[in-house]
Design a protein around this motif. Sequence first.
Motif, PDB file in Angstrom:
ATOM      1  N   HIS A  70       0.865   4.211  -2.913  1.00  0.00           N
ATOM      2  CA  HIS A  70       0.488   5.586  -2.582  1.00  0.00           C
ATOM      3  C   HIS A  70       1.694   6.498  -2.342  1.00  0.00           C
ATOM      4  O   HIS A  70       1.524   7.637  -1.912  1.00  0.00           O
ATOM      5  CB  HIS A  70      -0.417   5.587  -1.346  1.00  0.00           C
ATOM      6  N   HIS A  71       2.890   6.001  -2.598  1.00  0.00           N
ATOM      7  CA  HIS A  71       4.112   6.795  -2.463  1.00  0.00           C
ATOM      8  C   HIS A  71       4.213   7.427  -1.061  1.00  0.00           C
ATOM      9  O   HIS A  71       4.451   8.628  -0.913  1.00  0.00           O
ATOM     10  CB  HIS A  71       4.184   7.874  -3.541  1.00  0.00           C
ATOM     11  N   ASP A  72       3.995   6.603  -0.056  1.00  0.00           N
ATOM     12  CA  ASP A  72       4.023   7.061   1.331  1.00  0.00           C
ATOM     13  C   ASP A  72       5.472   7.110   1.816  1.00  0.00           C
ATOM     14  O   ASP A  72       6.090   6.083   2.120  1.00  0.00           O
ATOM     15  CB  ASP A  72       3.211   6.099   2.195  1.00  0.00           C
ATOM     16  N   ASP A  88       0.830  -1.207   0.000  1.00  0.00           N
ATOM     17  CA  ASP A  88       0.000   0.000   0.000  1.00  0.00           C
ATOM     18  C   ASP A  88       0.861   1.252   0.000  1.00  0.00           C
ATOM     19  O   ASP A  88       0.564   2.238  -0.682  1.00  0.00           O
ATOM     20  CB  ASP A  88      -0.929   0.013   1.219  1.00  0.00           C
TER      21      ASP A  88
END
Length: 375
Positions: free
Chosen positions: A128-130, A124
């Motif tokens: 979402h480029h967290d 995830d």
Amino acid sequence: MSDPRPRPVPNGPEIETISALDSALASGSPLHGLRLQDLDLTGHEADLLGRADVEGMVVLGGRLPPALEGHLRAHHALIFPTDPHAPVNPYRATLYQPHELYAGLDERGYEQTPDAEAYHWSRDAALHHDAFVTLLRAIHDDSITDALGEFIDGRPVVGVMGGHALERGTTGYAVAARLGHALAAAGLLVATGGGPGAMEAANLGAFCPDPTRLDDALERLAVVPSFRPDIAPWARLALQIHDEVMEAGRARAVTSVGIPTWFYGHEPPNVFCDGIGKYFSNAIREDGLLARCTAGLVVLEGAAGTVQEVFQAATRLYYAPEGTAVPPLVLVGSEHWRERVPIWAGLQALARGRGMETALHLVDDITEVPGLLVG
């Protein structure tokens, strides 16, 4: 005019247990620069609130009462936060144990175990480029690397590589298990990629000190031959056998370590390890595993992933400085490596005229393997 900026302080020792922290406090030495890793400081609030010599202290995760956190920050300590929603602890100081990764398996099924949730948490974050989760993943993998070094602690390590698709109950699985047993009996720490198939078999063989118990385990595991289509019964049966081996041999030596990765979400970790160093980064995991195989590397039959590991190991041997000893690389199964996956000729061509040449071995009988390794 005084300079309000904190002064540089030297790095202090790593403190990974409460007993080590108690010793540091009792010594009366300054606390400047200490590294506190994954500690619950709730019971030490009174001890630390009275200390002003905490400049440069680094607190990595753990539990920190608000008043103590404020005091440490005011005195220029560095507090590294964690994510309360993370399924694993990025700052852990030890390798995983099987029941940690499979916690909740019986009650909720595999998909809600920490192992499965860590994979989804990682994926995830990538989607979402967290940046924060990406940072925590990197910290986690560095913590595992540190814990792995402490776990190995100078022991001679032999790596055993092989395919994840090898099923329990097959001749190949039993051969891999008996190889792992023989290597552990020779005083070597058996390290694998920590997954199912040949990796599980080699870890199982090393993990079972008694040949009779190993035979029993092989027979019982054959009832659930694969982790497909359902991981839960595959893991549940293995955990039961793991616990029986541990109960029967409480004083048994440390013989087996698994180094798997969440990169391959479809490969659950096997449980027959004294410690599990599971990584988010497959590249770091692969390099670290091969680098630690000081006694040599044994390669059982496998496909693309196994071939990748062979040539990663071959690259290290090829570029070894002239005159240095190189660990053996032993391939098992001459028909497989000459005909079905014909990489043996390529390895020989690379090795010709180099120190690597004497390190290469191709055998069919696993009883030959221990004698070819560095003791």
